[in-house]
Design a protein around this motif. Structure first.
Motif, PDB file in Angstrom:
ATOM      1  N   ILE A   1       0.764  -1.151  -0.108  1.00 51.74           N
ATOM      2  CA  ILE A   1      -0.081  -0.010  -0.272  1.00 51.74           C
ATOM      3  C   ILE A   1       0.783   1.010  -0.379  1.00 51.74           C
ATOM      4  O   ILE A   1       1.967   1.230   0.982  1.00 51.74           O
TER       5      ILE A   1
ATOM      6  N   CYS B   1      -3.083   6.739  -0.265  1.00 50.68           N
ATOM      7  CA  CYS B   1      -4.452   5.946   0.572  1.00 50.68           C
ATOM      8  C   CYS B   1      -5.006   6.660   1.365  1.00 50.68           C
ATOM      9  O   CYS B   1      -5.053   7.320   2.171  1.00 50.68           O
ATOM     10  N   ASN B   2      -6.636   6.473   1.083  1.00 49.25           N
ATOM     11  CA  ASN B   2      -6.911   7.429   2.294  1.00 49.25           C
ATOM     12  C   ASN B   2      -8.021   7.551   3.135  1.00 49.25           C
ATOM     13  O   ASN B   2      -8.978   8.006   4.069  1.00 49.25           O
ATOM     14  N   GLY B   3      -7.674   5.792   3.322  1.00 50.58           N
ATOM     15  CA  GLY B   3      -8.793   4.851   4.751  1.00 50.58           C
ATOM     16  C   GLY B   3     -10.074   4.580   4.587  1.00 50.58           C
ATOM     17  O   GLY B   3     -10.773   4.315   4.850  1.00 50.58           O
ATOM     18  N   CYS B   4     -10.484   4.812   2.691  1.00 49.05           N
ATOM     19  CA  CYS B   4     -12.005   4.508   2.693  1.00 49.05           C
ATOM     20  C   CYS B   4     -12.333   3.754   3.154  1.00 49.05           C
ATOM     21  O   CYS B   4     -13.798   3.386   3.320  1.00 49.05           O
ATOM     22  N   GLY B   5     -12.194   2.190   3.231  1.00 48.87           N
ATOM     23  CA  GLY B   5     -12.037   0.747   3.729  1.00 48.87           C
ATOM     24  C   GLY B   5     -12.532  -0.113   3.296  1.00 48.87           C
ATOM     25  O   GLY B   5     -13.361  -0.683   2.982  1.00 48.87           O
ATOM     26  N   ILE B   6     -13.096   0.891   1.319  1.00 52.67           N
ATOM     27  CA  ILE B   6     -13.444  -0.439   0.178  1.00 52.67           C
ATOM     28  C   ILE B   6     -11.990  -1.590   0.231  1.00 52.67           C
ATOM     29  O   ILE B   6     -12.650  -2.894   0.183  1.00 52.67           O
ATOM     30  N   CYS B   7     -11.157  -1.342   1.162  1.00 51.85           N
ATOM     31  CA  CYS B   7      -9.832  -2.802   0.051  1.00 51.85           C
ATOM     32  C   CYS B   7     -10.790  -3.568   1.145  1.00 51.85           C
ATOM     33  O   CYS B   7     -10.532  -5.002   1.375  1.00 51.85           O
TER      34      CYS B   7
ATOM     35  N   ILE C   1      -9.039  -0.661   9.121  1.00 50.88           N
ATOM     36  CA  ILE C   1      -8.344   0.794   8.652  1.00 50.88           C
ATOM     37  C   ILE C   1      -7.547   1.243   9.824  1.00 50.88           C
ATOM     38  O   ILE C   1      -8.176   1.437  10.866  1.00 50.88           O
TER      39      ILE C   1
ATOM     40  N   ALA D   1      -4.898   1.995   5.221  1.00 50.79           N
ATOM     41  CA  ALA D   1      -5.323   0.164   5.036  1.00 50.79           C
ATOM     42  C   ALA D   1      -3.901   0.181   6.012  1.00 50.79           C
ATOM     43  O   ALA D   1      -2.311   0.258   5.582  1.00 50.79           O
TER      44      ALA D   1
ATOM     45  N   CYS E   1      -9.373  -0.671  -5.099  1.00 50.37           N
ATOM     46  CA  CYS E   1      -9.045   0.661  -4.669  1.00 50.37           C
ATOM     47  C   CYS E   1      -9.065   1.500  -5.217  1.00 50.37           C
ATOM     48  O   CYS E   1      -8.250   1.489  -7.483  1.00 50.37           O
TER      49      CYS E   1
ATOM     50  N   ARG F   1      -7.835   4.775  -5.441  1.00 54.58           N
ATOM     51  CA  ARG F   1      -7.114   5.193  -5.859  1.00 54.58           C
ATOM     52  C   ARG F   1      -5.605   5.331  -5.796  1.00 54.58           C
ATOM     53  O   ARG F   1      -4.106   5.537  -6.147  1.00 54.58           O
TER      54      ARG F   1
ATOM     55  N   ALA G   1      -3.420   2.803  -5.108  1.00 54.24           N
ATOM     56  CA  ALA G   1      -2.751   2.962  -3.912  1.00 54.24           C
ATOM     57  C   ALA G   1      -2.355   1.466  -3.619  1.00 54.24           C
ATOM     58  O   ALA G   1      -1.291   1.570  -3.119  1.00 54.24           O
ATOM     59  N   ILE G   2      -2.691   0.244  -3.986  1.00 51.29           N
ATOM     60  CA  ILE G   2      -2.005  -0.863  -3.287  1.00 51.29           C
ATOM     61  C   ILE G   2      -1.611  -1.081  -4.738  1.00 51.29           C
ATOM     62  O   ILE G   2      -2.173  -1.227  -6.004  1.00 51.29           O
TER      63      ILE G   2
HETATM   64  S1  SF4 Z   1      -9.037   0.948  -1.019  1.00 50.75           S
HETATM   65 FE1  SF4 Z   1      -7.665   1.882  -1.888  1.00 50.75          FE
HETATM   66  S2  SF4 Z   1      -7.839   4.354  -0.430  1.00 50.75           S
HETATM   67 FE2  SF4 Z   1      -8.913   2.897   0.811  1.00 50.75          FE
HETATM   68  S3  SF4 Z   1      -8.479   2.200   2.133  1.00 50.75           S
HETATM   69 FE3  SF4 Z   1      -8.341   0.533   0.405  1.00 50.75          FE
HETATM   70  S4  SF4 Z   1      -6.004   1.114  -0.074  1.00 50.75           S
HETATM   71 FE4  SF4 Z   1      -7.257   2.974   0.899  1.00 50.75          FE
END
Ligand code: SF4
Ligand code: SF4
Length: 86
Positions: free
Chosen positions: A29, A34-40, A51, A56, A73, A75, A77-78
């Motif tokens: 990551i 990463c904005n910590g949205c929690g989708i992952c 989170i 994440a 994700c 963004r 970010a991964i």
């Molecule tokens: S989906 Fe992407 S942006 Fe959102 S918490 Fe997970 S790594 Fe971070």
């Protein structure tokens, strides 16, 4: 691990299934993206993403390297890296 199909198993037995041992690649990551949205966290089939402090964090004991978190994700970010590349 022996699975008793249709039978009663002991509590917490799924924790003994160390799915991280299946892995040949591992998600990494980018904490700046990463904005910590929690989708992952929502989509991980092994429930190994949490989170923490708005970012994440992956428990690699159970991450099996499926790459679903990378796909989900929004963004980017991964990324997946070969296991052992640090
Ligand atoms: S989906 Fe992407 S942006 Fe959102 S918490 Fe997970 S790594 Fe971070
Ligand atoms: S690679 Fe798969 S098992 Fe590992 S954190 Fe991502 S979604 Fe979960």
């Amino acid at each position: 691990m022996k699975l008793n199909i249709g039978g009663i198993t002991e509590a917490g037995q799924s924790k003994k299934n160390l799915t991280g041992s299946w892995r040949y690649q591992i998600p990494v990551i980018d904490q700046d993206k990463c904005n910590g949205c929690g989708i992952c966290e929502l989509f991980c089939p092994d429930s190994c993403i949490d989170i923490n402090n708005g970012r994440a964090v992956i428990d690699d004991t159970y991450c099996k390297g499926c790459g679903i978190c990378v796909k989900e994700c929004s963004r980017d970010a991964i990324v997946m890296q070969p296991e052992g590349d640090g």
